[in-house]
Scaffold this active site. Sequence first.
Site, PDB file in Angstrom:
ATOM      1  N   GLY A 202      -2.239  -9.833  -5.032  1.00 34.61           N
ATOM      2  CA  GLY A 202      -1.492  -8.051  -4.467  1.00 34.61           C
ATOM      3  C   GLY A 202      -1.076  -7.620  -5.493  1.00 34.61           C
ATOM      4  O   GLY A 202      -1.193  -7.463  -6.610  1.00 34.61           O
ATOM      5  N   GLY A 205       4.783  -5.652  -7.874  1.00 36.42           N
ATOM      6  CA  GLY A 205       5.590  -5.706  -6.881  1.00 36.42           C
ATOM      7  C   GLY A 205       5.334  -6.237  -5.066  1.00 36.42           C
ATOM      8  O   GLY A 205       6.572  -5.228  -4.447  1.00 36.42           O
ATOM      9  N   GLY A 207       5.941  -8.986  -4.263  1.00 42.18           N
ATOM     10  CA  GLY A 207       6.338  -9.642  -4.361  1.00 42.18           C
ATOM     11  C   GLY A 207       5.480 -11.016  -4.669  1.00 42.18           C
ATOM     12  O   GLY A 207       6.413 -12.551  -3.950  1.00 42.18           O
ATOM     13  N   THR A 209       6.190 -12.380  -7.181  1.00 42.66           N
ATOM     14  CA  THR A 209       6.596 -14.110  -7.829  1.00 42.66           C
ATOM     15  C   THR A 209       7.517 -14.627  -6.859  1.00 42.66           C
ATOM     16  O   THR A 209       8.620 -15.712  -7.069  1.00 42.66           O
ATOM     17  CB  THR A 209       7.369 -12.609  -9.015  1.00 42.66           C
ATOM     18  N   GLU A 425       2.763  25.845  -5.199  1.00 43.06           N
ATOM     19  CA  GLU A 425       3.109  24.690  -4.672  1.00 43.06           C
ATOM     20  C   GLU A 425       3.069  25.654  -2.639  1.00 43.06           C
ATOM     21  O   GLU A 425       2.572  24.896  -2.484  1.00 43.06           O
ATOM     22  CB  GLU A 425       4.583  24.408  -5.247  1.00 43.06           C
TER      23      GLU A 425
HETATM   24  P1  ADP Z   1       5.122  -9.311  -7.950  1.00 42.05           P
HETATM   25  O1  ADP Z   1       5.293 -10.158  -8.513  1.00 42.05           O
HETATM   26  O2  ADP Z   1       4.430  -9.475  -7.359  1.00 42.05           O
HETATM   27  O3  ADP Z   1       5.004  -7.899  -9.456  1.00 42.05           O
HETATM   28  P2  ADP Z   1       7.801  -8.827  -7.667  1.00 42.05           P
HETATM   29  O4  ADP Z   1       7.608 -10.784  -6.805  1.00 42.05           O
HETATM   30  O5  ADP Z   1       8.927  -9.039  -9.246  1.00 42.05           O
HETATM   31  O6  ADP Z   1       6.891  -9.145  -7.291  1.00 42.05           O
HETATM   32  O7  ADP Z   1       9.119  -8.183  -6.520  1.00 42.05           O
HETATM   33  C1  ADP Z   1       9.763  -7.833  -7.732  1.00 42.05           C
HETATM   34  C2  ADP Z   1      11.344  -7.681  -6.242  1.00 42.05           C
HETATM   35  O8  ADP Z   1      11.217  -6.931  -5.146  1.00 42.05           O
HETATM   36  C3  ADP Z   1      11.436  -8.842  -5.581  1.00 42.05           C
HETATM   37  O9  ADP Z   1      12.064  -9.357  -6.942  1.00 42.05           O
HETATM   38  C4  ADP Z   1      11.851  -8.719  -4.846  1.00 42.05           C
HETATM   39  O10 ADP Z   1      13.822  -8.199  -4.561  1.00 42.05           O
HETATM   40  C5  ADP Z   1      11.226  -7.183  -4.002  1.00 42.05           C
HETATM   41  N1  ADP Z   1      10.507  -7.876  -2.938  1.00 42.05           N
HETATM   42  C6  ADP Z   1       9.241  -7.568  -3.157  1.00 42.05           C
HETATM   43  N2  ADP Z   1       8.944  -8.379  -1.739  1.00 42.05           N
HETATM   44  C7  ADP Z   1       9.818  -8.280  -0.934  1.00 42.05           C
HETATM   45  C8  ADP Z   1       9.375  -9.346   0.149  1.00 42.05           C
HETATM   46  N3  ADP Z   1       8.900  -8.996   0.958  1.00 42.05           N
HETATM   47  N4  ADP Z   1      11.206  -9.586   1.028  1.00 42.05           N
HETATM   48  C9  ADP Z   1      12.069  -9.208  -0.585  1.00 42.05           C
HETATM   49  N5  ADP Z   1      12.086  -8.387  -1.326  1.00 42.05           N
HETATM   50  C10 ADP Z   1      10.572  -8.278  -1.790  1.00 42.05           C
HETATM   51 ZN    ZN Z   2       0.184  20.951  -8.070  1.00 40.41          ZN
END
Ligand code: ADP
Ligand code: ZN
Length: 618
Positions: A202, A205, A207, A209, A425
């Site tokens: 994925g 960010g 989620g 982790t 713009e």
């Molecule tokens: P990745 O490991 O995919 O880069 P992370 O797990 O570190 O992303 O996600 C970063 C933060 O984004 C998490 O700590 C959380 O706070 C928020 N986040 C991401 N996905 C979700 C979700 N489905 N529900 C709630 N919070 C989320």
């Molecule tokens: Zn432009």
Amino acid sequence: MKNILKNFLIVLFVILMVAGFISLYAQPEQKVEQISVAKLINEVNKEKVKEITVKGDKLEIILFSNEKQKAQKEGIESLSEMFKNFGVSPEKMGKVNIVVKDESGAGFWMNNLLPYLIPFILIGLFIFIMMRQVQGMNQKAMMFGRSKVKNVKGTGKKVTFKNVAGAEEAKEELFEIVDFLKDHKKYSDLGAKIPKGVLLLGAPGVGKTLLSRAVAGEANVPFFHISGSEFVEMFVGVGAARVRDLFSKAKKNAPSILFIDEIDAVGRRRGAGLGGSHDEREQTLNQILVEMDGFDQNDNVIVLAATNRPDVLDPALLRPGRFDRQVIIDLPDIVEREAILKVHSFKKPLEKNVSLKEVAERTPGFSGADLENLLNEAAILTVRHHKKKVEQQEILDSIERVLIGPERKSHILGPEEKKITAYHEAGHALVAKKLPRTDPVHKVSIISRGKAAGYTLKLPSEDRKFSSRSKFIDELAVLVGGYISEKINFGEVTTGATNDLQQATKLCKRMITEFGMSKKLPPRTYGEQEEMIFLGREIHEQRDYSEKTAEIIDSEIFELINNACATAEKIIKENKEKMEKIVKILLKKETIEREEFDSLFKKNKTEVDSNPNKKLSE
Ligand code: ADP
Ligand code: ZN
């Protein structure tokens, strides 16, 4: 610990310095007169001397008048012998109290040797400190083999599936892992093999982790977390040592979850690059494979790994018995975005007018991390506005902050630059408005944000999984709209269009070589991209087509760009007075919101309606 020692050494150093100076200069203050032996004999004969202390060949004399003196005798003979030789009578000698002191006493050393020793002590101390520092470095080097794994069980609050909004399918897949960790016998009794590794795919960010943490939390087992980039160090072999250490730690704490973030940093396809760091990666990857193959069913350790580049992973990683399960985590859709916003607004007081649904509508393409960041920015903005609760406006304003960067109020454009930016713009916005398959314009602004002098904010009205050729064609015209507008209105272009042109070129190239959207070339991909880590990261494109094809690709790209420019030129020339209106508002107010922008086009209703495709984009 090291600091304490260092401070201690510094203090010791200072004390020794001071002591050295005192012992060097303190003696003259006693004002003891040095006398000759002849004078001493004379004094003894005159019965003036009360006491003589003998320290080796040094004599300390105290007279009856309490005056102190000192003298030096010849080394070999004793004091009484010396007196005898000088003809002092025994009675006179008996009047004097003679004390003999051991010359190896502490006082002797302090008085006589210390002044000479201090320079040596200082030099020794200096060398000692230097050695320690070097040794410290060596020790650090020796520690390389240890993994910097973080075990997060018991630290902070437990994360469970409740903390993860949306991602239902991923949760379902992972629930099995939780079940296995909880009741491993249930599966082994039936002879079922449980996956050793699960790959989470994925975008950053979304989620990955968080989900892994939630698996550990649900199963109530320790969670070991390490990032793939932490394996790769300067020395060959360190990565492999770390992998061994990491796996043995996880096994010791079984049942447990071992999470390897950014596994693509080590798990890239082998044999693709040059240079030493590559060998290192290969060894590290091999070690991971060896460890995973060595897992026993009873080891009860499950490896979760995350990546956003499954395409670059070494196929060996994906073989059965390794990461044979893959869980894909998509960017959240509108419903999931609202749910994520809800999770993260939990601790933030929101005003009643806040509609998280509207926020979710306006944030297509945002990841979970982006949404969390968005609410955080909104809270900060609220504090800055001296309000107690977050209002809708703060959240909406933060969307741009997250997308483009913070406003740079200090970056003030001169009047001429402002005018150029306004036309630039307005060009983007006008072309976007007039073409059917573009995303609606939400805002046009000539306030600098991040690196951009101005910006036109377009947001898709729905979550899109894929795009069509005609949409790309329209997008290209919008991208060059700013450039064309500058050219038409000022007769020349500025550097402000650089980024637009880069994006346009990239899009054209991908259309032809990746998406099969060329009219002349058969649908296949052209060129294989390979990322190599050699003296920094570089993308290396391997050409798998002939020189002739390359020429056709070039000509196709030129055609796309030329057509886009022609489309933009036509629209801008045909809508001169609309353009002037937009520019006028921009110069006056710096920003046009969506409602006002759309209202500029409302009066001319027939024009909008005459376009049958218009409805598609809104
Ligand atoms: P990745 O490991 O995919 O880069 P992370 O797990 O570190 O992303 O996600 C970063 C933060 O984004 C998490 O700590 C959380 O706070 C928020 N986040 C991401 N996905 C979700 C979700 N489905 N529900 C709630 N919070 C989320
Ligand atoms: Zn432009």
